[in-house]
Design a protein around this motif. Structure first.
Motif, PDB file in Angstrom:
ATOM      1  N   THR A  83       0.818  -1.214   0.000  1.00 52.84           N
ATOM      2  CA  THR A  83       0.000   0.000   0.000  1.00 52.84           C
ATOM      3  C   THR A  83       0.847   1.258   0.000  1.00 52.84           C
ATOM      4  OG1 THR A  83      -0.159  -0.078   2.395  1.00 52.84           O
ATOM      5  CG2 THR A  83      -1.928  -1.102   1.147  1.00 52.84           C
ATOM      6  N   THR A  84       2.133   1.135   0.295  1.00 52.29           N
ATOM      7  CA  THR A  84       2.997   2.305   0.259  1.00 52.29           C
ATOM      8  C   THR A  84       3.150   2.845  -1.168  1.00 52.29           C
ATOM      9  OG1 THR A  84       4.875   0.782   0.257  1.00 52.29           O
ATOM     10  CG2 THR A  84       4.294   1.790   2.351  1.00 52.29           C
ATOM     11  N   ALA A  85       2.884   2.028  -2.160  1.00 52.05           N
ATOM     12  CA  ALA A  85       2.960   2.460  -3.561  1.00 52.05           C
ATOM     13  C   ALA A  85       1.689   3.166  -4.014  1.00 52.05           C
ATOM     14  CB  ALA A  85       3.211   1.262  -4.464  1.00 52.05           C
ATOM     15  N   LEU A  86       0.685   3.156  -3.174  1.00 47.08           N
ATOM     16  CA  LEU A  86      -0.630   3.681  -3.556  1.00 47.08           C
ATOM     17  C   LEU A  86      -0.590   5.147  -3.977  1.00 47.08           C
ATOM     18  CD1 LEU A  86      -3.569   2.804  -3.770  1.00 47.08           C
ATOM     19  CD2 LEU A  86      -3.874   3.461  -1.401  1.00 47.08           C
ATOM     20  N   ASP A  87       0.167   5.973  -3.276  1.00 43.80           N
ATOM     21  CA  ASP A  87       0.218   7.398  -3.608  1.00 43.80           C
ATOM     22  C   ASP A  87       0.850   7.660  -4.972  1.00 43.80           C
ATOM     23  OD1 ASP A  87      -1.025   8.205  -1.279  1.00 43.80           O
ATOM     24  OD2 ASP A  87       0.867   8.373  -0.177  1.00 43.80           O
ATOM     25  N   PHE A  88       1.720   6.753  -5.416  1.00 41.44           N
ATOM     26  CA  PHE A  88       2.344   6.915  -6.733  1.00 41.44           C
ATOM     27  C   PHE A  88       1.478   6.345  -7.846  1.00 41.44           C
ATOM     28  CE2 PHE A  88       5.919   7.182  -3.845  1.00 41.44           C
ATOM     29  CZ  PHE A  88       6.599   8.286  -4.329  1.00 41.44           C
ATOM     30  N   LEU A  89       0.705   5.292  -7.548  1.00 39.97           N
ATOM     31  CA  LEU A  89      -0.081   4.629  -8.584  1.00 39.97           C
ATOM     32  C   LEU A  89      -1.468   5.239  -8.774  1.00 39.97           C
ATOM     33  CD1 LEU A  89       0.817   0.901  -7.914  1.00 39.97           C
ATOM     34  CD2 LEU A  89       1.952   2.557  -9.378  1.00 39.97           C
ATOM     35  N   ALA A  90      -2.048   5.777  -7.719  1.00 35.68           N
ATOM     36  CA  ALA A  90      -3.421   6.293  -7.795  1.00 35.68           C
ATOM     37  C   ALA A  90      -3.616   7.364  -8.877  1.00 35.68           C
ATOM     38  CB  ALA A  90      -3.864   6.811  -6.435  1.00 35.68           C
ATOM     39  N   PRO A  91      -2.710   8.330  -9.040  1.00 32.97           N
ATOM     40  CA  PRO A  91      -2.940   9.332 -10.094  1.00 32.97           C
ATOM     41  C   PRO A  91      -2.918   8.761 -11.506  1.00 32.97           C
ATOM     42  CG  PRO A  91      -1.220  10.066  -8.586  1.00 32.97           C
ATOM     43  CD  PRO A  91      -1.535   8.649  -8.246  1.00 32.97           C
ATOM     44  N   TYR A  92      -2.232   7.630 -11.705  1.00 34.46           N
ATOM     45  CA  TYR A  92      -2.091   7.052 -13.034  1.00 34.46           C
ATOM     46  C   TYR A  92      -3.017   5.864 -13.283  1.00 34.46           C
ATOM     47  CZ  TYR A  92       2.236   9.722 -12.701  1.00 34.46           C
ATOM     48  OH  TYR A  92       3.155  10.723 -12.525  1.00 34.46           O
ATOM     49  N   ALA A  93      -3.870   5.539 -12.338  1.00 35.47           N
ATOM     50  CA  ALA A  93      -4.737   4.361 -12.460  1.00 35.47           C
ATOM     51  C   ALA A  93      -5.673   4.494 -13.654  1.00 35.47           C
ATOM     52  CB  ALA A  93      -5.536   4.168 -11.184  1.00 35.47           C
ATOM     53  N   LYS A  94      -5.761   3.431 -14.428  1.00 34.33           N
ATOM     54  CA  LYS A  94      -6.658   3.417 -15.585  1.00 34.33           C
ATOM     55  C   LYS A  94      -8.077   3.047 -15.183  1.00 34.33           C
ATOM     56  CE  LYS A  94      -5.210   2.167 -19.519  1.00 34.33           C
ATOM     57  NZ  LYS A  94      -4.753   1.503 -20.723  1.00 34.33           N
ATOM     58  N   PHE A  95      -8.208   2.153 -14.208  1.00 33.93           N
ATOM     59  CA  PHE A  95      -9.523   1.693 -13.776  1.00 33.93           C
ATOM     60  C   PHE A  95      -9.660   1.957 -12.281  1.00 33.93           C
ATOM     61  CE2 PHE A  95      -8.340  -0.820 -17.476  1.00 33.93           C
ATOM     62  CZ  PHE A  95      -9.420  -0.562 -18.299  1.00 33.93           C
ATOM     63  N   LYS A  96     -10.748   2.632 -11.947  1.00 33.73           N
ATOM     64  CA  LYS A  96     -10.957   3.059 -10.565  1.00 33.73           C
ATOM     65  C   LYS A  96     -12.325   2.618 -10.073  1.00 33.73           C
ATOM     66  CE  LYS A  96      -8.240   7.209 -11.425  1.00 33.73           C
ATOM     67  NZ  LYS A  96      -8.203   8.662 -11.386  1.00 33.73           N
ATOM     68  N   VAL A  97     -12.410   2.444  -8.765  1.00 31.65           N
ATOM     69  CA  VAL A  97     -13.666   2.113  -8.104  1.00 31.65           C
ATOM     70  C   VAL A  97     -13.808   3.049  -6.920  1.00 31.65           C
ATOM     71  CG1 VAL A  97     -14.843   0.352  -6.733  1.00 31.65           C
ATOM     72  CG2 VAL A  97     -13.652  -0.306  -8.801  1.00 31.65           C
ATOM     73  N   TRP A  98     -14.993   3.627  -6.762  1.00 33.52           N
ATOM     74  CA  TRP A  98     -15.269   4.481  -5.626  1.00 33.52           C
ATOM     75  C   TRP A  98     -16.228   3.754  -4.687  1.00 33.52           C
ATOM     76  CZ3 TRP A  98     -14.345   6.200 -10.465  1.00 33.52           C
ATOM     77  CH2 TRP A  98     -13.398   7.212 -10.614  1.00 33.52           C
ATOM     78  N   VAL A  99     -15.918   3.791  -3.404  1.00 35.68           N
ATOM     79  CA  VAL A  99     -16.691   3.071  -2.401  1.00 35.68           C
ATOM     80  C   VAL A  99     -17.556   4.059  -1.622  1.00 35.68           C
ATOM     81  CG1 VAL A  99     -16.503   1.558  -0.402  1.00 35.68           C
ATOM     82  CG2 VAL A  99     -14.819   1.421  -2.197  1.00 35.68           C
ATOM     83  N   LYS A 100     -18.788   3.667  -1.333  1.00 38.00           N
ATOM     84  CA  LYS A 100     -19.680   4.499  -0.529  1.00 38.00           C
ATOM     85  C   LYS A 100     -19.119   4.635   0.885  1.00 38.00           C
ATOM     86  CE  LYS A 100     -23.904   3.276  -2.975  1.00 38.00           C
ATOM     87  NZ  LYS A 100     -25.180   2.551  -2.893  1.00 38.00           N
ATOM     88  N   PRO A 101     -19.410   5.744   1.557  1.00 33.96           N
ATOM     89  CA  PRO A 101     -18.875   5.964   2.911  1.00 33.96           C
ATOM     90  C   PRO A 101     -19.202   4.838   3.891  1.00 33.96           C
ATOM     91  CG  PRO A 101     -19.842   7.983   2.078  1.00 33.96           C
ATOM     92  CD  PRO A 101     -20.154   6.913   1.069  1.00 33.96           C
ATOM     93  N   GLY A 102     -20.341   4.205   3.777  1.00 28.97           N
ATOM     94  CA  GLY A 102     -20.716   3.135   4.685  1.00 28.97           C
ATOM     95  C   GLY A 102     -19.910   1.861   4.498  1.00 28.97           C
ATOM     96  N   SER A 103     -19.290   1.693   3.342  1.00 33.38           N
ATOM     97  CA  SER A 103     -18.521   0.481   3.054  1.00 33.38           C
ATOM     98  C   SER A 103     -17.011   0.685   3.138  1.00 33.38           C
ATOM     99  CB  SER A 103     -18.866  -0.027   1.655  1.00 33.38           C
ATOM    100  OG  SER A 103     -20.210  -0.407   1.607  1.00 33.38           O
ATOM    101  N   GLU A 104     -16.579   1.920   3.380  1.00 37.16           N
ATOM    102  CA  GLU A 104     -15.142   2.179   3.470  1.00 37.16           C
ATOM    103  C   GLU A 104     -14.500   1.371   4.589  1.00 37.16           C
ATOM    104  OE1 GLU A 104     -13.994   6.282   3.839  1.00 37.16           O
ATOM    105  OE2 GLU A 104     -15.289   6.855   2.175  1.00 37.16           O
ATOM    106  N   GLN A 105     -15.123   1.387   5.759  1.00 38.55           N
ATOM    107  CA  GLN A 105     -14.542   0.701   6.904  1.00 38.55           C
ATOM    108  C   GLN A 105     -14.465  -0.802   6.670  1.00 38.55           C
ATOM    109  OE1 GLN A 105     -16.405   1.568  10.627  1.00 38.55           O
ATOM    110  NE2 GLN A 105     -14.720   0.688  11.794  1.00 38.55           N
ATOM    111  N   SER A 106     -15.472  -1.353   6.051  1.00 38.14           N
ATOM    112  CA  SER A 106     -15.458  -2.781   5.742  1.00 38.14           C
ATOM    113  C   SER A 106     -14.288  -3.123   4.827  1.00 38.14           C
ATOM    114  CB  SER A 106     -16.777  -3.185   5.090  1.00 38.14           C
ATOM    115  OG  SER A 106     -16.739  -4.522   4.686  1.00 38.14           O
ATOM    116  N   PHE A 107     -14.054  -2.288   3.810  1.00 43.61           N
ATOM    117  CA  PHE A 107     -12.924  -2.515   2.900  1.00 43.61           C
ATOM    118  C   PHE A 107     -11.602  -2.379   3.648  1.00 43.61           C
ATOM    119  CE2 PHE A 107      -9.736  -0.949  -0.143  1.00 43.61           C
ATOM    120  CZ  PHE A 107      -9.687  -2.044  -0.983  1.00 43.61           C
ATOM    121  N   LEU A 108     -11.506  -1.391   4.533  1.00 36.85           N
ATOM    122  CA  LEU A 108     -10.265  -1.168   5.274  1.00 36.85           C
ATOM    123  C   LEU A 108      -9.987  -2.264   6.298  1.00 36.85           C
ATOM    124  CD1 LEU A 108     -10.382   2.695   5.736  1.00 36.85           C
ATOM    125  CD2 LEU A 108      -9.072   1.367   4.076  1.00 36.85           C
ATOM    126  N   TYR A 109     -10.992  -3.059   6.620  1.00 38.70           N
ATOM    127  CA  TYR A 109     -10.794  -4.225   7.490  1.00 38.70           C
ATOM    128  C   TYR A 109     -10.403  -5.458   6.692  1.00 38.70           C
ATOM    129  CZ  TYR A 109     -12.525  -2.014  11.758  1.00 38.70           C
ATOM    130  OH  TYR A 109     -12.683  -1.217  12.856  1.00 38.70           O
TER     131      TYR A 109
END
Length: 180
Positions: A83-109
């Motif tokens: 995940t340390t590479a995330l800040d470098f890869l996120a701006p160049y990502a070709k395919f993205k998914v946005w998560v609803k606020p209620g599901s963020e915590q579930s993903f982070l677990y």
């Protein structure tokens, strides 16, 4: 710390291309200087040439890390993104998914993303395509693999998995002893 072999470079770039495609060139040919990838203790680090030259003054056994850790090679020589590479890869990502606020915590677990937690998805995302997961406020949260295409996501029931979890920023807390 040594340069990557051709096989290691190929393996790492194949993994990166699943998330950022041909934008890998933008990581190396940057306007603010020359950057490179180096291997140290099975981990791949991304750093500028200036930092690389400074790091050569430190002996290998005393050096813990230098630059940004992009990932590590497993014992079977597969490359695993951190995940340390995330800040470098996120701006160049070709395919993205946005998560609803209620599901963020579930993903982070460490859970997969269900259709009910999906906010948006990039058009024409293929099945098993690498995606970068964002919050609705465009904060990068982690990596995943699309379980369904964009068209299938529109038709599936709310409890279907649409993104398989791979890594997230919650790993800093869950597995801090194994990250370094």
């Amino acid at each position: 710390m040594r340069p990557l072999t051709d096989e290691e470079t190929k393996t790492m770039f194949e993994k990166l291309s699943k998330y950022i495609g041909e934008n890998i060139k933008l990581l190396i040919d940057r306007p603010d200087g020359t950057y490179c990838f180096r291997l140290h203790n099975d981990r791949v680090y991304y750093m500028s040439d200036k930092i690389l030259k400074l790091a050569t003054n430190i002996s290998r056994d005393k050096l813990v890390s230098v630059g940004t850790c992009f990932g590590k090679f497993t014992k079977t020589q597969k490359f695993r993104l951190h995940t340390t590479a995330l800040d470098f890869l996120a701006p160049y990502a070709k395919f993205k998914v946005w998560v609803k606020p209620g599901s963020e915590q579930s993903f982070l677990y460490g859970n997969h993303i269900m259709k009910s937690g999906l906010g948006r998805i990039t058009e024409n995302t293929a099945q098993y395509q690498g995606v970068v997961v964002f919050s609705m406020a465009d904060v990068p949260l982690g990596f995943g693999v699309a379980a369904k295409t964009t068209q299938e996501c529109r038709k599936v029931d709310p409890m279907s998995i649409v993104v398989f979890h791979q890594a997230d920023i919650g790993e800093y807390i869950r597995s801090e002893d194994t990250l370094t």
